[in-house]
Design an enzyme around this catalytic site. Structure first.
Site, PDB file in Angstrom:
ATOM      1  N   CYS A 165      42.680  69.908  34.970  1.00  0.00           N
ATOM      2  CA  CYS A 165      41.433  69.334  35.460  1.00  0.00           C
ATOM      3  C   CYS A 165      41.718  68.171  36.409  1.00  0.00           C
ATOM      4  CB  CYS A 165      40.578  68.842  34.296  1.00  0.00           C
ATOM      5  SG  CYS A 165      40.374  70.075  33.001  1.00  0.00           S
ATOM      6  N   ARG A 200      36.478  70.388  35.804  1.00  0.00           N
ATOM      7  CA  ARG A 200      37.181  71.297  34.896  1.00  0.00           C
ATOM      8  C   ARG A 200      37.661  72.588  35.551  1.00  0.00           C
ATOM      9  NH1 ARG A 200      35.238  74.690  29.535  1.00  0.00           N
ATOM     10  NH2 ARG A 200      37.317  74.869  28.622  1.00  0.00           N
ATOM     11  N   LEU A 201      38.925  72.926  35.239  1.00  0.00           N
ATOM     12  CA  LEU A 201      39.471  74.251  35.485  1.00  0.00           C
ATOM     13  C   LEU A 201      39.677  74.856  34.098  1.00  0.00           C
ATOM     14  CD1 LEU A 201      40.621  76.273  37.586  1.00  0.00           C
ATOM     15  CD2 LEU A 201      42.867  75.255  37.174  1.00  0.00           C
ATOM     16  N   ILE A 259      40.837  76.751  31.037  1.00  0.00           N
ATOM     17  CA  ILE A 259      42.056  77.455  30.643  1.00  0.00           C
ATOM     18  C   ILE A 259      42.052  77.771  29.148  1.00  0.00           C
ATOM     19  CG2 ILE A 259      44.581  77.359  30.565  1.00  0.00           C
ATOM     20  CD1 ILE A 259      43.507  77.418  33.415  1.00  0.00           C
ATOM     21  N   GLY A 306      45.504  68.140  31.815  1.00  0.00           N
ATOM     22  CA  GLY A 306      46.790  68.645  31.364  1.00  0.00           C
ATOM     23  C   GLY A 306      46.675  69.625  30.222  1.00  0.00           C
ATOM     24  N   ASP A 318      42.471  71.376  23.055  1.00  0.00           N
ATOM     25  CA  ASP A 318      43.491  70.338  22.871  1.00  0.00           C
ATOM     26  C   ASP A 318      42.915  68.954  23.165  1.00  0.00           C
ATOM     27  OD1 ASP A 318      43.229  71.009  25.549  1.00  0.00           O
ATOM     28  OD2 ASP A 318      45.370  71.016  25.981  1.00  0.00           O
ATOM     29  N   VAL A 360      57.232  83.633  48.300  1.00  0.00           N
ATOM     30  CA  VAL A 360      57.024  83.488  49.740  1.00  0.00           C
ATOM     31  C   VAL A 360      58.371  83.406  50.451  1.00  0.00           C
ATOM     32  CG1 VAL A 360      54.777  82.342  49.592  1.00  0.00           C
ATOM     33  CG2 VAL A 360      56.871  80.972  49.574  1.00  0.00           C
ATOM     34  N   SER A 402      56.616  77.745  36.424  1.00  0.00           N
ATOM     35  CA  SER A 402      57.533  77.433  37.519  1.00  0.00           C
ATOM     36  C   SER A 402      58.790  76.788  36.955  1.00  0.00           C
ATOM     37  CB  SER A 402      56.841  76.500  38.524  1.00  0.00           C
ATOM     38  OG  SER A 402      57.604  76.373  39.700  1.00  0.00           O
ATOM     39  N   GLY A 403      59.858  76.767  37.763  1.00  0.00           N
ATOM     40  CA  GLY A 403      61.176  76.375  37.259  1.00  0.00           C
ATOM     41  C   GLY A 403      61.599  74.951  37.509  1.00  0.00           C
TER      42      GLY A 403
END
Length: 615
Positions: A2, A47-48, A50, A73, A97, A280, A353-354
């Site tokens: 968020c 808000r996103l 999840i 987060g 959470d 990409v 992601s790494g």
């Protein structure tokens, strides 16, 4: 995932101001919005969705509404904490959470962050105590900015939201500019905007009675086990990475994975069993990793979505990149991240992601330097100093061996400030028009070196990168570029449980058989092809050096270097001279050119055009 923002105190138009602050970060949370406004505080949330899609809206409260939180987060151990808090008598109304943080604050107060495993930036308003308390996660995965303006604390996930607060007056922090010329990112606690600060990772902030108190709640250290058995260590690494990946897969929406040709993302993508991967590349053979990613995706049975970035696309989005970064960042791979995140966001809401594997497990090629310099550094220090100075004065810049002799003349504390070093102190003074009180770079890193002076040079370099490069460049661009596309990016290597293990690895298991992060590679080889596991570190290769020798882009950058904005900050003749040297092939100045050009791009967006927005 968020966006949060807000301020203490009351304004005549608190709701309108808070709404403007929220609108500037709508890309971080386009699904819904929420506000909490009283005479003492105004908290805003975008808000996103999840986790707990139906009940996870914010701001969120405790039972009597005396505690309110906005949170950005994910807390990966929230179910464990939830059961612990329920056992202590706390009553939960949803499965998010966020509510765990609310009750966690009731139970543990300002000790709350120490209980959390995850990536987070949150701000709590305690109405009974009339105080604001917030914190940022252990490693700095999520951003947190703040300032005290007209006696009120103002905060946000991004600086641009704070710029909407009516009492703030924009001014460039020229000391930040001078340090940026060396580091290529904003390195000081005070941002490029005077009066606006970054809350450091693993720190909390408390605001009460008009006073700000900043405290560190955790600090990374090393507990190296020189007697560790390699095979047993590899077993532990593989088990912990798999556990972390599974913890990071918790979601009520689909999770994909970013994928390059390297070990880190390949390991994550394979272990996660994500259905979709995203890649990409550029329209230059040596700068295109798409075929590698497609081959691996086929082997592990996942669908790969790729994007070939043209040079026209690359250059066209640069102003937008600097807008979303908030502060200048001269990492050319930002654009690659922009496009891979854009591609991913067309299919999923969350990606893995790494990031972090290189810093935790010793992956950068530069970490070999202490080994390479070992023989040379056996010479007396005075002799090395003399040879280094002679090489600097006599040998032409760019000549083979010059850098080796100069760097070997210095101790690691003097030569290494992090994974990037662009302008020297002498060079940056030469191109800047006005003097600033900026310290020498090694004075910024010295307090950190002092904490690990008992360790070997490679481990010291890791520690510096963890506290500078990782925070100021790697994680920041990962957050800002993903959130620009309303995409949550999770980083399983950047986990406190993974770090507990990584900090024990001796250097002999980081650097071995001519490669880096050796132990991690051996663990990854259990899941991915040997060629991928042993592939040399590349990063996101970008053909900037080639482009800057083309007339079209040379002229574009030259115009910027001669602009009124450039004349305000720089000795423009020196800038053009540097550009011409590169154009003619005399020196590869591409990285230095990019540092200045990205600052001027950022300055144009925020101070010349001002109200520009790409939302």
């Amino acid at each position: 995932m968020c966006g949060i923002c807000g301020f203490t105190g009351k304004l005549p138009d608190s709701k309108e101001v808070l709404t403007r602050m929220m609108d500037r970060i709508i890309h971080r949370g386009p699904d819904s919005a929420g506000q909490f406004i009283t005479d003492k505080a105004a908290w805003g949330f975008r808000r996103l969705s999840i986790i707990d899609l139906d009940h996870g809206s914010q701001p969120m409260f405790n039972e009597d509404n005396s505690i309110v939180i906005v949170f950005n987060g994910e807390i990966y151990n929230f179910m464990t904490l939830r059961e612990e808090l329920k056992a202590k008598g706390h009553v939960f109304r949803n499965n998010s959470d966020t509510e765990v943080l609310v009750h966690g604050y009731e139970e543990w107060g300002t000790e709350l962050p120490k209980h959390c495993r995850g990536m987070f930036a949150f701000m709590i308003y305690d109405r009974n105590k009339d105080l604001a308390f917030g914190a940022r996660d252990y490693f700095g995965i999520k951003p947190f900015y703040y300032g005290v303006i007209d006696g009120n604390l103002v905060f946000g996930s991004e600086i641009k939201s704070i710029l909407e607060y009516p009492g703030y007056v924009k001014k460039v922090n020229t000391e930040a500019l001078e340090q940026y010329l060396t580091f290529q990112y904003s390195v000081l606690p005070e941002t490029f905007f005077k009066g606006i600060y970054k809350l450091a990772p693993a720190h909390s902030i408390l605001f009460k009675d008009g006073e700000v108190t900043i405290e560190r709640y955790w600090e990374p250290d090393f507990d190296i086990d020189e007697n560790a058995n390699l095979d047993e260590l590899v077993d532990k690494i593989d088990a912990q990475i798999q556990e972390s990946v599974q913890a990071h897969m918790i979601s009520d929406v689909e999770v994909g994975s970013l994928l390059s040709s390297g070990i880190d993302s390949s390991y994550i993508a394979t272990v996660s069993k994500a259905d979709k991967t995203f890649t990409v590349g550029f329209d230059y053979d040596k700068f295109n990793e798409i075929s590698y990613a497609q081959d691996l995706s086929e082997k592990i049975g996942t669908q790969n979505f790729s994007k070939l970035i043209t040079e026209e696309e690359y250059w066209s989005v640069l102003p937008e990149i600097q807008y979303y970064m908030d502060e200048p960042l001269a990492d050319a791979s930002c654009v690659a991240l922009y496009f891979v995140d854009k591609t991913a966001a067309e299919h999923v809401k969350v990606v893995l992601s790494g990031e972090g594997a290189d810093e935790f497990f010793g992956g950068y090629n530069i970490y070999h330097e202490p080994v390479s310099l070992h023989g040379y550094q056996k010479l007396p220090k005075g002799l090395r100093r003399f040879v280094g100075k002679a090489a600097e004065m006599i040998m032409p810049e760019g000549m083979r061996g010059r850098s080796f002799l100069m760097r070997g003349a210095l101790d690691v504390e003097e030569r290494f400030i992090g994974n990037a070093k662009r302008f020297s102190v002498k060079e940056r003074k030469k191109i800047l028009k006005n003097a600033t009180p900026a310290k020498a770079p090694w004075k910024l890193t010295k307090p950190y070196y002092d904490k690990v002076k008992h360790l070997d040079d490679t481990t010291k370099m890791q520690y510096i990168d963890m506290n500078f490069w990782l925070i100021g460049d790697i994680l920041l661009k990962g957050d800002k570029m993903s959130m620009r596309h309303s995409l949550e990016c999770r980083v399983p290597f950047m986990d406190r449980e993974v770090y507990k293990l990584a900090k024990t690895i001796p250097t002999k298991y980081k650097l071995a058989e001519g490669t880096t992060k050796y132990a991690l590679r051996k663990a990854a080889r259990r899941h991915i092809p040997e060629a991928t596991a042993m592939k040399k570190k590349l990063g996101f290769p970008v053909p900037i050096g080639l482009w800057l020798r083309e007339d079209k882009y040379y002229e574009q950058v030259k115009a910027s270097f001669e602009s009124p904005a450039a004349q305000k900050f720089f000795n423009t003749k020196e800038l053009v001279k540097m550009l011409d040297q590169h154009k003619k092939g005399k020196l590869d100045n591409s990285k230095k050119i990019w540092v200045v050009y990205m600052f001027l791009m950022w300055y144009d967006v925020y101070f010349v055009q001002e109200k520009v927005s790409f939302n």
